[in-house]
Design a protein around this motif. Structure first.
Motif, PDB file in Angstrom:
ATOM      1  N   PHE A 152      23.990   3.061  75.834  1.00 21.03           N
ATOM      2  CA  PHE A 152      23.724   3.584  77.173  1.00 21.03           C
ATOM      3  C   PHE A 152      22.535   2.811  77.732  1.00 21.03           C
ATOM      4  CE2 PHE A 152      25.893   7.083  75.097  1.00 21.03           C
ATOM      5  CZ  PHE A 152      26.754   7.555  76.081  1.00 21.03           C
ATOM      6  N   HIS A 183      27.458   1.353  78.638  1.00 22.02           N
ATOM      7  CA  HIS A 183      27.383   2.023  79.938  1.00 22.02           C
ATOM      8  C   HIS A 183      26.365   1.183  80.693  1.00 22.02           C
ATOM      9  CE1 HIS A 183      26.305   5.834  82.456  1.00 22.02           C
ATOM     10  NE2 HIS A 183      25.622   4.816  82.946  1.00 22.02           N
ATOM     11  N   HIS A 239      33.546   2.462  82.024  1.00 20.88           N
ATOM     12  CA  HIS A 239      33.541   2.961  83.410  1.00 20.88           C
ATOM     13  C   HIS A 239      32.936   1.998  84.444  1.00 20.88           C
ATOM     14  CE1 HIS A 239      29.499   4.286  82.390  1.00 20.88           C
ATOM     15  NE2 HIS A 239      29.823   5.468  81.940  1.00 20.88           N
ATOM     16  N   SER A 289      27.888   9.776  86.227  1.00 18.57           N
ATOM     17  CA  SER A 289      27.312   8.430  86.282  1.00 18.57           C
ATOM     18  C   SER A 289      28.203   7.428  85.563  1.00 18.57           C
ATOM     19  CB  SER A 289      25.926   8.435  85.632  1.00 18.57           C
ATOM     20  OG  SER A 289      25.085   9.295  86.350  1.00 18.57           O
TER      21      SER A 289
HETATM   22 ZN    ZN Z   1      28.518   6.534  80.739  1.00 18.53          ZN
END
Ligand code: ZN
Ligand code: URP
Ligand code: ZN
Length: 479
Positions: A152, A183, A239, A289
């Protein structure tokens, strides 16, 4: 258990043909025209329908402890909802607290997941670093069948991985033949913008997208890609929500990097106007997010999926109910981040992908199951219709329609980001390892029936990449 799926059109990532499929003891035992039904076999009539590999959602967070609360969907309710929508496997995330043993966290998540109704695997997040983390990564890869590690780059002060952690973990992943995933959002920038917005009096959900501008995603994607380039390791970006990150992926791919991009059904179909809803609860229900983006970014994401720069679709299924979202009533930075979708991903993508002509049926299978299975090294056990593969199959009626609603969904959350969306193309039957788990609205998910899926380490492509990186490096200069 023996089942015969009769009269359907089989659709895989690369073929479309008429055939029956015989499933015996959880595996596909035969595929062909007019197969005989063994005595006692359950017959499933797939006439006029297509039969595809069950969906794989490579990004979910069931019962995740996050931002001071715990996601409302547990491994049973979440995988049951997935089965209702034609998804038969998930890859969830173990997210250790900084300083917590990653092996201990993995065992905790394995325990929670025992109640799953569908098959599951785990990416393990690297949230801190010392030698014990590197050693546990080795044990996770070699003994536990984990072949991907998550980083992350956002959530400063909690689980954010800085560049030192990224460097160490990417390097260790390369040694182990494991896939690093990120991420991608610049967590420092987000943190500073959050502070500034709150100081300016912007405390509502409209502040959430303002604190996470597209450039913050583009910068982090580029940084992760550049680190991966120098280290010589592949990279999977979860994502992807902006053209900024997509352009970095395209650039890296054109330069020969092995890079994969995932896009969420939500980012493709829901835009950022949701944060301006006068109803605080509705706006807050969309806080996730990276945030939902403008239609320009959505159009770019569709093109990325169609053009192959993005290979997988997911949901980032991470459910919080209104009372949990209310934790951020006076400060948007305290709203637990996450939205649902595991039940609706397949029908939303069929409707907006296949029915609009953006995707062929075969491309649909590629982006909803086969590509994820290949990237995470479980193909053709999953993501394929082949003799010997797991009998994870969905019988799909391309003509069947419904309107998505919180009132009728099976997900354990009180909001649906696709509320009111009319979808055409729905699962009529879902088989999980040959067992009928969903039939025409009747959800027969069995708690604990899901199995943990081991994902072996990668070998050859990783070696090739690191050799390539080494080729460009001269040895020490002798003086
Ligand atoms: Zn994420
Ligand atoms: O908002 C989100 N996406 N919540 C889950 C954690 C993550 O960032 O994937
Ligand atoms: Zn996530």
């Amino acid at each position: 258990m023996t089942s015969l799926i009769r009269g359907g059109t089989v659709v895989t990532a690369d073929q479309t043909y008429r055939a029956d499929i015989l499933c015996v003891d959880g595996k596909i035992a035969a595929i062909g025209p007019d197969l005989d039904a063994p005595t006692g076999a359950q017959i499933i009539d797939a006439g006029g329908q297509v039969v595809m590999p069950g969906g794989i959602d490579p990004h979910t967070h069931m019962q995740l402890p996050f931002m001071g609360t715990v996601a409302s969907e547990d491994f049973y309710t979440g995988t049951a909802a997935a089965l209702a929508g034609g998804t038969t496997s998930i890859i969830d995330f173990v997210i250790p607290d900084p300083q917590q043993s990653i092996m201990e966290a993995y065992k905790t998540w394995r325990g929670w997941a025992e109640k799953s109704a569908a098959d599951y695997g785990f990416h393990v997040a690297i949230t801190w670093w010392d030698d014990s983390v590197g050693k546990d990564m080795g044990d996770l890869v070699r003994k536990e069948g984990v072949n991907s590690f998550k980083h992350f780059m956002a959530y400063k002060g909690a689980i954010m991985a800085d560049d030192e952690i990224l460097y160490n973990s990417f390097t260790r992943s390369l040694e182990l033949g494991a896939m690093p995933t990120v991420h991608a959002e610049n967590g420092e920038l987000v943190f500073q913008l959050q502070k500034k917005l709150i100081e300016e009096g912007i405390t509502g959900p409209e502040g959430h997208p303002l604190s996470r501008p597209p450039a913050a995603e583009g910068e982090a994607a580029n940084r992760a890609l550049r680190l991966a380039e120098v280290i010589g390791v592949p990279l999977y970006i979860v994502h992807v929500s902006t053209s900024d990150a997509l352009e970095e992926i395209k650039r890296a791919k054109a330069a020969g990097q092995r890079v994969y991009g995932e896009v969420l059904a939500g980012h493709l179909t829901v835009d950022d106007s949701v944060y301006l809803d006068p109803d605080w609860n509705k706006a807050a229900a969309h806080v996730m997010s990276p945030p939902f983006r403008s239609p320009e970014h959505q159009a770019a994401l569709w093109k990325g999926l169609q053009g192959g720069a993005l290979q997988t679709t997911a949901t980032d299924h991470c459910c919080f109910c209104a009372d949990q979202k209310a934790m951020g009533k006076d400060n948007f930075t305290q709203i637990p981040n996450g939205t649902a979708g595991v039940e609706d991903r397949m029908s939303v993508l069929w409707t907006h992908g296949v029915n609009t002509g953006r995707l062929t049926m075969n491309e649909f299978v590629a982006v909803t199951s086969a590509n994820a299975a290949k990237i995470f090294n479980i193909y053709p056990q999953k993501g394929a219709v082949q003799v010997g593969a797991d009998a994870d199959l969905v019988v799909w009626d391309p003509e069947l329609s419904k309107t998505i609603s919180v009132k009728t969904h099976h997900q354990n959350v009180d909001y649906n980001i696709f509320e009111g969306m009319e979808v055409t193309g729905l699962a009529t039957h879902t088989l999980s390892r040959g067992v009928l788990a969903y039939k025409d609205g009747d959800l027969r998910a069995v708690k604990g029936a899901g199995q943990y899926v081991k994902r072996p380490a990668f070998a050859a492509p990783f070696d090739a990449l690191s050799k390539q990186a080494a080729l460009h490096r001269p040895g020490p200069v002798k003086r």
